[in-house]
Design an enzyme around this catalytic site. Structure first.
Site, mmCIF file in Angstrom:
data_model
loop_
_atom_site.group_PDB
_atom_site.id
_atom_site.type_symbol
_atom_site.label_atom_id
_atom_site.label_comp_id
_atom_site.label_asym_id
_atom_site.label_seq_id
_atom_site.Cartn_x
_atom_site.Cartn_y
_atom_site.Cartn_z
ATOM 1 N N TYR A 135 9.990 3.968 3.431
ATOM 2 C CA TYR A 135 10.966 3.007 3.961
ATOM 3 C C TYR A 135 12.405 3.406 3.652
ATOM 4 C CZ TYR A 135 7.487 -0.305 5.608
ATOM 5 O OH TYR A 135 6.472 -0.901 6.312
ATOM 6 N N ASP A 171 0.814 -1.223 0.000
ATOM 7 C CA ASP A 171 0.000 0.000 0.000
ATOM 8 C C ASP A 171 0.845 1.270 0.000
ATOM 9 O OD1 ASP A 171 1.003 -0.482 2.508
ATOM 10 O OD2 ASP A 171 -0.797 0.180 3.571
#
Ligand code: G6P
Ligand code: MN
Length: 426
Positions: A241, A163
């Site tokens: 990330y 997502d």
């Protein structure tokens, strides 16, 4: 249509079920899990959630894989080998060595991959035998690595989802005031290691406009996380990330997400009900990576795992052709990466599957990182599929967030001692 969810006793299954209640795509939902207690807990939540809904899918639970796979059209693979306890150990071992123990990035991601890939490969083989025409949507992390390992058996029938790219694109569109449906998002990389390099609207790249506006950039999650000055210097918007890479020193050794989630979810599984699930879900969102992330993830229109999965399932089952950012084999889409490497890029999806759209070469710094991390993923897959300890050591030692052979040796030793699932490497 029949859908099977592997890892059907997982905490997020009610989100998928909730999304299914908004459509009529799935008539039969089979939850498969190795843990009958967790299955029963989730079954109860789904029954409560479906109360009063018209055309809710018929829900069955089973611990027998062949039963789950019989006549199935779609398989969602959402397993967590070793459970949250395993995730907690991944974090603790890395932390003790002062390196990152995150679920998907750094040493933690390798450990999780070593535990998960053998199981995912067995599942892929069984699906290939028992349900060769089914589409497999892989949610299981580390999603890029796991999808690549499964693709060796399932080819284009397995597609990995996340997502975070769609979330980033939505947030950027909102900050720019553009309708995401009219924009082309030039996003490319690996799962949890990608960059949004351009946003084309009417043929023009409007991303520079956003990067120039500090207030607009810092109005959303990734902008706050990285800082407008760094994003301008980089000239792109990284996946959240990448914080673990660009702020590696600040992030290392600080993870304890697994422990927190374990504690929160334990209560739910002890006393399962829709109310206690909802309470736990809200608690989890409230604590969402206090330092690095914020807010409610499920508020993304079109975002959220379950919504990505549903959009993908609809297009694969013959609905309207669509474009989604997915994890598929590269082919020749992303220059510089092997054709059988799974990459995360925009794909055209229809009843024939997901075809990656050709992307421009990544800039050197990004290609370098992607190449290094892909080599680590492949060493991990090699270790997991052949039992080679040398390959496992190579994976830890070559990871840019480990950066030391002695540390890598100790990590391998300690993970072997902590996780019984890794005995195949001993
Ligand atoms: C995002 C990522 C997922 C990851 C999740 C972790 O959604 O895209 O890959 O699993 O965050 O969430 P959690 O609540 O388990 O830390
Ligand atoms: Mn993800």
């Amino acid at each position: 249509m029949k859908l099977a969810i592997l890892g059907g006793g997982g905490f997020r299954v009610p989100l998928v079920h909730g999304a299914l209640l908004t459509g009529r795509d799935v008539t039969e939902l089979v939850l498969h899990d190795v843990d009958a207690g967790r299955l029963a807990a989730i079954e109860r939540v789904l029954a409560e959630q479906a109360a009063g809904a018209d055309d809710a899918p018929r829900v069955r639970t089973t611990t027998d894989l062949a039963t789950a796979l019989s006549d199935v059209d779609f398989v969602f693979s959402a397993i967590r080998v070793g459970g949250l306890r395993g995730r907690q150990l991944d974090e603790q071992v890395a932390s003790a060595e002062g390196v990152l123990g995150q679920e998907t990035a750094g040493a933690g991601g390798i450990a999780y991959g070593l535990r998960t890939v053998p199981v995912a490969v067995r599942l892929a083989r069984t699906i290939g035998e028992l349900a060769p025409r089914a589409w497999v949507i892989n949610f299981t992390n580390p999603a890029g690595m796991v999808t690549e390992a499964m693709a060796a058996h399932l080819g284009g029938r397995v597609i990995g989802i996340c997502d975070s790219p769609v979330g980033l694109c939505r947030r950027v569109a909102l900050a720019l005031g553009v309708d995401p449906a009219t924009a082309w998002f030039d996003y490319a990389g690996l799962n949890h290691l990608g960059w949004l390099r351009a946003v084309r609207v009417g043929g023009e790249d409007v991303l520079p406009r956003l990067l120039a506006d500090t207030a607009a950039v810092e109005s959303f999650e990734e902008g706050k996380l990285f800082g407008a000055d760094w994003l301008r210097a980089l000239g792109a918007l990284p996946n959240e990330y990448l914080h673990y890479y660009y702020f590696a020193r600040e992030a290392a050794g600080s993870e304890s997400r697994g422990a927190l989630l374990l504690q929160q979810q334990r209560r739910f599984y002890e006393e399962p009900s829709l109310a206690s699930w909802e309470r736990t879900r809200l608690e989890r969102e409230a604590t969402y990576m206090a330092e690095t992330r914020e807010g409610e993830r499920d508020d993304l229109e079109g975002g959220g795992y379950e919504k990505v999965a549903l959009a993908l399932m609809r297009a694969l089952s013959g609905g309207e052709r669509t474009t989604l950012i997915l994890n598929v084999r590269n082919g020749s889409a992303l220059p510089g990466l092997p054709s059988d490497a799974v990459v995360e890029v925009p794909c055209v999806v229809d009843a024939n599957g997901a075809r990656p759209v050709a992307a421009a070469t990544l800039p050197d710094h990004a290609l370098g990182l992607v190449t290094a991390v892909k080599a680590v993923e492949r060493a991990t897959i090699e270790a997991a599929t052949t039992g080679s300890r040398a390959a496992a050591l190579r994976a830890f030692a070559l990871h840019p967030l480990v950066g030391s052979v002695p540390v890598a040796r100790r990590l391998l030793e300690r993970y072997l001692a902590a996780h019984p699932e890794l005995s195949y490497l001993a």
